[in-house]
Write a protein that holds these residues in place. Structure first.
Motif, PDB file in Angstrom:
ATOM      1  N   ARG A 140       5.657   2.528  -9.553  1.00 20.68           N
ATOM      2  CA  ARG A 140       4.864   1.321  -9.782  1.00 20.68           C
ATOM      3  C   ARG A 140       5.717   0.225 -10.427  1.00 20.68           C
ATOM      4  O   ARG A 140       6.452   0.460 -11.377  1.00 20.68           O
ATOM      5  CB  ARG A 140       3.655   1.650 -10.653  1.00 20.68           C
ATOM      6  N   GLY A 141       5.612  -0.977  -9.901  1.00 23.12           N
ATOM      7  CA  GLY A 141       6.333  -2.129 -10.430  1.00 23.12           C
ATOM      8  C   GLY A 141       7.710  -2.320  -9.840  1.00 23.12           C
ATOM      9  O   GLY A 141       8.303  -3.400  -9.996  1.00 23.12           O
ATOM     10  N   MET A 156      10.143   2.090  -2.411  1.00 15.97           N
ATOM     11  CA  MET A 156      10.561   3.300  -3.109  1.00 15.97           C
ATOM     12  C   MET A 156      11.895   3.095  -3.823  1.00 15.97           C
ATOM     13  O   MET A 156      12.628   2.142  -3.548  1.00 15.97           O
ATOM     14  CB  MET A 156      10.666   4.468  -2.131  1.00 15.97           C
ATOM     15  N   MET A 157      12.192   4.025  -4.721  1.00 15.29           N
ATOM     16  CA  MET A 157      13.473   4.006  -5.415  1.00 15.29           C
ATOM     17  C   MET A 157      14.025   5.433  -5.485  1.00 15.29           C
ATOM     18  O   MET A 157      13.255   6.398  -5.408  1.00 15.29           O
ATOM     19  CB  MET A 157      13.340   3.409  -6.820  1.00 15.29           C
ATOM     20  N   PRO A 158      15.341   5.586  -5.601  1.00  7.46           N
ATOM     21  CA  PRO A 158      15.912   6.939  -5.674  1.00  7.46           C
ATOM     22  C   PRO A 158      15.467   7.655  -6.951  1.00  7.46           C
ATOM     23  O   PRO A 158      15.458   7.071  -8.040  1.00  7.46           O
ATOM     24  CB  PRO A 158      17.414   6.696  -5.680  1.00  7.46           C
ATOM     25  N   THR A 159      15.060   8.916  -6.806  1.00  3.31           N
ATOM     26  CA  THR A 159      14.732   9.756  -7.945  1.00  3.31           C
ATOM     27  C   THR A 159      15.440  11.092  -7.767  1.00  3.31           C
ATOM     28  O   THR A 159      16.074  11.340  -6.738  1.00  3.31           O
ATOM     29  CB  THR A 159      13.206   9.993  -8.059  1.00  3.31           C
ATOM     30  N   ALA A 160      15.320  11.969  -8.759  1.00  3.04           N
ATOM     31  CA  ALA A 160      15.954  13.286  -8.672  1.00  3.04           C
ATOM     32  C   ALA A 160      15.410  14.096  -7.495  1.00  3.04           C
ATOM     33  O   ALA A 160      16.070  15.004  -6.991  1.00  3.04           O
ATOM     34  CB  ALA A 160      15.747  14.049  -9.979  1.00  3.04           C
ATOM     35  N   GLU A 184      -3.142   1.229  -5.878  1.00  2.00           N
ATOM     36  CA  GLU A 184      -3.079   2.364  -6.796  1.00  2.00           C
ATOM     37  C   GLU A 184      -4.030   3.449  -6.321  1.00  2.00           C
ATOM     38  O   GLU A 184      -5.245   3.235  -6.247  1.00  2.00           O
ATOM     39  CB  GLU A 184      -3.466   1.910  -8.207  1.00  2.00           C
ATOM     40  N   PRO A 185      -3.540   4.644  -5.968  1.00  2.00           N
ATOM     41  CA  PRO A 185      -2.128   5.022  -5.965  1.00  2.00           C
ATOM     42  C   PRO A 185      -1.440   4.550  -4.691  1.00  2.00           C
ATOM     43  O   PRO A 185      -2.104   4.283  -3.685  1.00  2.00           O
ATOM     44  CB  PRO A 185      -2.188   6.553  -6.015  1.00  2.00           C
ATOM     45  N   LEU A 186      -0.115   4.463  -4.729  1.00  2.00           N
ATOM     46  CA  LEU A 186       0.647   4.109  -3.550  1.00  2.00           C
ATOM     47  C   LEU A 186       0.610   5.276  -2.560  1.00  2.00           C
ATOM     48  O   LEU A 186       0.725   6.434  -2.956  1.00  2.00           O
ATOM     49  CB  LEU A 186       2.094   3.775  -3.925  1.00  2.00           C
ATOM     50  N   PHE A 222       0.811  -1.215   0.000  1.00  2.00           N
ATOM     51  CA  PHE A 222       0.000   0.000   0.000  1.00  2.00           C
ATOM     52  C   PHE A 222       0.843   1.262   0.000  1.00  2.00           C
ATOM     53  O   PHE A 222       0.314   2.354  -0.141  1.00  2.00           O
ATOM     54  CB  PHE A 222      -0.951  -0.009   1.196  1.00  2.00           C
ATOM     55  N   GLY A 223       2.144   1.107   0.134  1.00  2.00           N
ATOM     56  CA  GLY A 223       3.016   2.272   0.101  1.00  2.00           C
ATOM     57  C   GLY A 223       4.107   2.163   1.142  1.00  2.00           C
ATOM     58  O   GLY A 223       4.293   1.135   1.787  1.00  2.00           O
TER      59      GLY A 223
END
Length: 338
Positions: A29-30, A18-22, A56-58, A12-13
């Protein structure tokens, strides 16, 4: 592979997927399913099969609401006959509220429901998510667990007893008023005497979790306007974090008047202690008198999270106030010591 248990993983979140982003860590997702497939220990033959479903959404758990507790419960009930156990992946900030709520919503389910998450995303070096998810999957596959638990670090806790105690530590959760159900060390050990035995039939889920319940912490000099606001329409229930064993400022006539007005409107009041290690006894001190006269129910050794979730669930189930007060004092999901 014959007889391998199947575990439904409801994501559910939260940080674990999570993954690193800018912009910093963010849910994508995925990504969680991909990380699980790439983690050898989560795919070993002696680990149950993990079937991942992404919400959806997380959600960031800071945005979780009672309606989200009900959504999680409905998803579990929908799949209860197809899986041996369930793991709910959730952010840590409000995880204790969700675990408590699920303990009440799913009482009588008769299968393990394990709530967990992590402080570091699953795909990041030194992530605690791998161990938390692995331990949760193994506990969810056990035949002797038939309740909602929260697993984090080495602790296996009753869902309705857990509180978040650290914002960054890997042992982030504790249960101050009850011993853990077990521990994850060299072996996963559980205290069988502490595990609940499901005897009753599952409780039907309410149509909505929409009961308006407020939460108020007493403090010296608190203005009566705050208490009046916490008892105003459309509030139906109030959790008061009182001092010590459940004392109240009985020398303030304005606070007393506000409390009396709430009692006349038949608002259900649950009293818990501000002390992390504490038990409410409304008969211990004279200063608890105003709460008793207002019909308040002493929450004994319930956590704030459990008391709030319990009041929301019971009021949403449609019980009259008198019945809710009676049920508040009863142990429904391991949340209190009678």
């Amino acid at each position: 592979m014959s007889g391998r248990k199947r575990i439904y993983v409801a994501y559910f979140g939260g940080t674990i997927g999570m993954m690193p982003t800018a912009s910093g860590y963010a849910p994508v997702r995925g990504h969680l399913g991909s990380q699980i497939r790439q983690t050898p220990e989560l795919n070993a033959r002696d680990v149950p099969e993990l079937v991942v479903s992404e919400h959806e959404p997380l959600l960031d758990s800071a945005n979780a609401r009672p309606s989200d507790w009900l959504r999680i419960a409905r998803e579990i009930v929908e799949h209860r006959h197809s899986f041996d156990g369930f793991v709910v992946l959730h952010g840590t900030d409000t995880m204790a509220y969700t675990a408590s709520a699920l303990a009440f919503l799913l009482r009588g389910l008769g299968k393990p429901v394990i709530v967990t998450g992590s402080q570091i995303p699953l795909g990041v070096l030194r992530s605690d998510g791998r161990q938390n998810l692995l331990t949760s999957a193994l506990v969810a596959a056990r035949d002797d667990v038939r309740e909602v638990c929260l697993v984090f670090g080495s602790h296996i806790l009753a869902g309705a007893r857990a509180v978040k105690a650290s914002a960054s530590g890997f042992e982030a959760f504790t249960s101050p008023n009850a011993a853990p159900l077990g521990a994850a060390g060299v072996l996963i050990t559980l205290d069988e005497a502490r595990l609940r035995v499901t005897e009753r039939a599952p409780i039907a889920l309410p149509l909505a979790l929409d009961a308006n319940v407020a939460l108020l912490r007493l403090y010296p000099g608190m203005p009566a306007a705050l208490l009046r606001a916490a008892l105003a329409e459309p509030i139906k229930g109030l959790v008061i974090e009182a001092y010590g064993a459940g004392t109240f400022a009985d020398g303030d006539p304005y606070l007393l008047a506000a409390l009396a007005d709430g009692a006349r409107r038949d608002i259900v009041i649950a009293v818990v202690s501000q002390c992390a290690d504490g038990r409410v006894d409304l008969g211990a001190y004279a200063t608890s008198g105003p709460l008793i006269r207002a019909g308040a129910v002493g929450g004994l050794d319930m956590t704030t999270e459990a008391a709030y979730a319990k009041l929301v669930v019971l009021l949403s189930e449609g019980h009259p106030p008198a019945t809710v007060r009676a049920l508040l004092a009863q142990d429904l999901a391991g949340e209190l010591t009678p």
